[in-house]
Design a protein around this motif. Sequence first.
Motif, PDB file in Angstrom:
ATOM      1  N   GLU A   8       0.853  -1.183   0.000  1.00 10.67           N
ATOM      2  CA  GLU A   8       0.000   0.000   0.000  1.00 10.67           C
ATOM      3  C   GLU A   8       0.891   1.236   0.000  1.00 10.67           C
ATOM      4  N   ASP A   9       0.632   2.161  -0.905  1.00 14.24           N
ATOM      5  CA  ASP A   9       1.383   3.418  -0.981  1.00 14.24           C
ATOM      6  C   ASP A   9       2.889   3.196  -1.063  1.00 14.24           C
ATOM      7  N   GLU A  10       3.322   2.281  -1.949  1.00 14.37           N
ATOM      8  CA  GLU A  10       4.735   1.999  -2.179  1.00 14.37           C
ATOM      9  C   GLU A  10       5.464   1.489  -0.931  1.00 14.37           C
ATOM     10  N   ARG A  11       4.708   0.840  -0.035  1.00 13.15           N
ATOM     11  CA  ARG A  11       5.298   0.202   1.138  1.00 13.15           C
ATOM     12  C   ARG A  11       4.699  -1.184   1.269  1.00 13.15           C
ATOM     13  N   ILE A  12       5.490  -2.105   1.795  1.00 10.23           N
ATOM     14  CA  ILE A  12       5.051  -3.471   2.023  1.00 10.23           C
ATOM     15  C   ILE A  12       4.966  -3.688   3.527  1.00 10.23           C
ATOM     16  N   THR A  13       3.827  -4.182   3.963  1.00  5.88           N
ATOM     17  CA  THR A  13       3.647  -4.532   5.367  1.00  5.88           C
ATOM     18  C   THR A  13       3.664  -6.046   5.477  1.00  5.88           C
ATOM     19  N   LEU A  14       4.485  -6.551   6.383  1.00  6.12           N
ATOM     20  CA  LEU A  14       4.592  -7.983   6.640  1.00  6.12           C
ATOM     21  C   LEU A  14       4.227  -8.235   8.097  1.00  6.12           C
ATOM     22  N   SER A  15       3.410  -9.246   8.326  1.00  2.20           N
ATOM     23  CA  SER A  15       3.080  -9.607   9.704  1.00  2.20           C
ATOM     24  C   SER A  15       3.224 -11.110   9.882  1.00  2.20           C
ATOM     25  N   VAL A  16       3.771 -11.495  11.023  1.00  5.52           N
ATOM     26  CA  VAL A  16       3.905 -12.896  11.404  1.00  5.52           C
ATOM     27  C   VAL A  16       3.153 -13.054  12.724  1.00  5.52           C
ATOM     28  N   THR A  17       2.177 -13.952  12.725  1.00  4.60           N
ATOM     29  CA  THR A  17       1.328 -14.150  13.899  1.00  4.60           C
ATOM     30  C   THR A  17       1.394 -15.603  14.338  1.00  4.60           C
ATOM     31  N   ASP A  18       1.487 -15.809  15.650  1.00  4.03           N
ATOM     32  CA  ASP A  18       1.390 -17.167  16.179  1.00  4.03           C
ATOM     33  C   ASP A  18       0.383 -17.186  17.322  1.00  4.03           C
ATOM     34  N   ASP A  19      -0.028 -18.368  17.682  1.00  2.00           N
ATOM     35  CA  ASP A  19      -0.987 -18.503  18.778  1.00  2.00           C
ATOM     36  C   ASP A  19      -0.327 -19.171  19.980  1.00  2.00           C
ATOM     37  N   GLY A  20       0.938 -18.819  20.194  1.00  2.00           N
ATOM     38  CA  GLY A  20       1.712 -19.391  21.296  1.00  2.00           C
ATOM     39  C   GLY A  20       1.373 -18.756  22.630  1.00  2.00           C
ATOM     40  N   VAL A  64      -2.415 -15.813  24.564  1.00  2.00           N
ATOM     41  CA  VAL A  64      -3.156 -15.630  23.310  1.00  2.00           C
ATOM     42  C   VAL A  64      -2.245 -15.776  22.100  1.00  2.00           C
ATOM     43  N   GLY A  65      -1.102 -15.111  22.121  1.00  4.99           N
ATOM     44  CA  GLY A  65      -0.161 -15.191  21.011  1.00  4.99           C
ATOM     45  C   GLY A  65       0.525 -13.871  20.749  1.00  4.99           C
ATOM     46  N   THR A  66       1.302 -13.851  19.667  1.00 12.20           N
ATOM     47  CA  THR A  66       2.124 -12.689  19.326  1.00 12.20           C
ATOM     48  C   THR A  66       2.023 -12.396  17.843  1.00 12.20           C
ATOM     49  N   CYS A  67       2.044 -11.110  17.501  1.00 12.61           N
ATOM     50  CA  CYS A  67       2.081 -10.673  16.111  1.00 12.61           C
ATOM     51  C   CYS A  67       3.218  -9.656  15.986  1.00 12.61           C
ATOM     52  N   VAL A  68       4.135  -9.895  15.048  1.00 12.54           N
ATOM     53  CA  VAL A  68       5.234  -8.979  14.773  1.00 12.54           C
ATOM     54  C   VAL A  68       4.988  -8.381  13.397  1.00 12.54           C
ATOM     55  N   ILE A  69       5.062  -7.047  13.303  1.00 16.18           N
ATOM     56  CA  ILE A  69       4.736  -6.335  12.065  1.00 16.18           C
ATOM     57  C   ILE A  69       5.893  -5.415  11.688  1.00 16.18           C
ATOM     58  N   ILE A  70       6.285  -5.459  10.406  1.00 13.36           N
ATOM     59  CA  ILE A  70       7.243  -4.493   9.875  1.00 13.36           C
ATOM     60  C   ILE A  70       6.650  -3.898   8.606  1.00 13.36           C
ATOM     61  N   ASN A  71       7.023  -2.653   8.337  1.00 13.37           N
ATOM     62  CA  ASN A  71       6.539  -1.938   7.160  1.00 13.37           C
ATOM     63  C   ASN A  71       7.767  -1.395   6.436  1.00 13.37           C
ATOM     64  N   ILE A  72       8.032  -1.942   5.249  1.00 11.26           N
ATOM     65  CA  ILE A  72       9.246  -1.614   4.518  1.00 11.26           C
ATOM     66  C   ILE A  72       8.912  -0.923   3.204  1.00 11.26           C
ATOM     67  N   PRO A  73       9.829  -0.083   2.685  1.00 16.02           N
ATOM     68  CA  PRO A  73       9.590   0.537   1.384  1.00 16.02           C
ATOM     69  C   PRO A  73       9.762  -0.479   0.260  1.00 16.02           C
ATOM     70  N   VAL A  74       9.003  -0.283  -0.814  1.00 15.59           N
ATOM     71  CA  VAL A  74       9.149  -1.128  -1.996  1.00 15.59           C
ATOM     72  C   VAL A  74      10.473  -0.784  -2.659  1.00 15.59           C
ATOM     73  N   ARG A  75      11.225  -1.803  -3.032  1.00 16.16           N
ATOM     74  CA  ARG A  75      12.476  -1.610  -3.780  1.00 16.16           C
ATOM     75  C   ARG A  75      12.323  -2.354  -5.088  1.00 16.16           C
ATOM     76  N   ARG A  76      12.349  -1.617  -6.164  1.00 18.25           N
ATOM     77  CA  ARG A  76      12.188  -2.227  -7.478  1.00 18.25           C
ATOM     78  C   ARG A  76      13.541  -2.343  -8.149  1.00 18.25           C
ATOM     79  N   GLN A  77      13.745  -3.458  -8.814  1.00 15.09           N
ATOM     80  CA  GLN A  77      14.997  -3.686  -9.537  1.00 15.09           C
ATOM     81  C   GLN A  77      14.989  -2.832 -10.799  1.00 15.09           C
TER      82      GLN A  77
END
Length: 84
Positions: A8-20, A64-77
């Motif tokens: 979204e808006d030339e940024r990539i958001t990645l999230s990793v969620t577990d139910d640990g 309940v668990g954990t969610c880790v989120i990072i938001n990085i800029p898009v890098r195009r080759q």
Amino acid sequence: MLLNGWMEDERITLSVTDDGVGMQEKGKETDKGGSHYGMVNIAERLKLFFGEEIPVQVESSPGVGTCVIINIPVRRQQEGEEEG
């Protein structure tokens, strides 16, 4: 474990969620105090790679668990640029 990603808006958001087991409030901090060198290392490597501060957001609830989120800029080759 669940991995999500979206752009979204030339940024990539990645999230990793577990139910640990989740983390206590003090375990969510990414400062250099304590034993969370892995999170600090990730934040430092992201800054080196992208040239800007990339916050590592941690949302967690004990039992309940954990969610880790990072938001990085898009890098195009660029044309003629090698991968790697």
